[in-house]
Design a protein around this motif. Structure first.
Motif, PDB file in Angstrom:
ATOM      1  N   GLU A 127       0.812  -1.215   0.000  1.00 16.68           N
ATOM      2  CA  GLU A 127       0.000   0.000   0.000  1.00 16.68           C
ATOM      3  C   GLU A 127       0.850   1.272   0.000  1.00 16.68           C
ATOM      4  N   LYS A 156      -6.669  -0.397  -0.980  1.00 18.78           N
ATOM      5  CA  LYS A 156      -7.255  -1.286   0.034  1.00 18.78           C
ATOM      6  C   LYS A 156      -8.401  -2.108  -0.556  1.00 18.78           C
ATOM      7  N   ARG A 212      -5.458   5.510  -1.436  1.00 19.04           N
ATOM      8  CA  ARG A 212      -5.419   4.532  -0.352  1.00 19.04           C
ATOM      9  C   ARG A 212      -6.687   3.679  -0.321  1.00 19.04           C
TER      10      ARG A 212
END
Length: 156
Positions: free
Chosen positions: A94, A117, A113
């Motif tokens: 990430e 995810k 982000r």
């Protein structure tokens, strides 16, 4: 020096799926043809197993959803080389992925982000490294486009 950074960014973005026009600090677009991108990426296939043919690199750059296994494995090999999908991992790193995205989309970190995810989570059950690399990349591309990231289509 700027061209080296740009080339590196092009390569990393190509393998992770979000490519083809770079925006410089003064908002000028630097366009590259499909052949130019493929030529730039081709040497990275030398260390990959299986070694990709040009058609596999083209499929990867064009983000073909139904790509051949060799194209998916080449994407994984490049992601591994750029540490976006570290060796032995089946998901994108990430922080590294966000760092790369921030170079092109500096004001979209929160969206980036969320997308990383979501796509990592969506493919968390995938045990094949090539399928995972391809699936997460295609998911991210789709999510980025639907979230308003300006990502041009690559023309054949």
């Amino acid at each position: 020096m700027m061209m080296q950074i740009s080339n590196c960014l092009v390569l990393a973005l190509a393998c992770s799926g979000f490519l083809l026009t770079l925006v410089t600090a003064d908002e000028e677009e630097i366009s590259m043809t499909l052949d130019e991108v493929v030529d730039l990426i081709e040497p990275f296939g030398d260390g990959c197993t299986p070694k990709p043919l040009r058609e596999h690199i083209v499929e990867m750059v064009l983000n073909k959803e139904d790509a051949k296994k060799e194209s998916k494995c080449f994407r994984h090999c490049m992601l591994e080389q750029f540490e976006l999908m570290p060796e032995g991992q089946l998901q994108f790193n990430e922080d590294k992925t966000i760092e790369m995205m921030n170079m092109m989309f500096p004001d979209r970190e929160e969206d980036g982000r969320r997308i990383v995810k979501k796509c990592n989570e969506l493919l968390k059950a995938e045990q094949d490294k090539c399928e995972a690399a391809h699936g997460i990349s295609i998911c991210m591309l789709r999510e980025m486009r639907s979230s308003g990231f300006k990502i041009p289509d690559v023309k054949e």
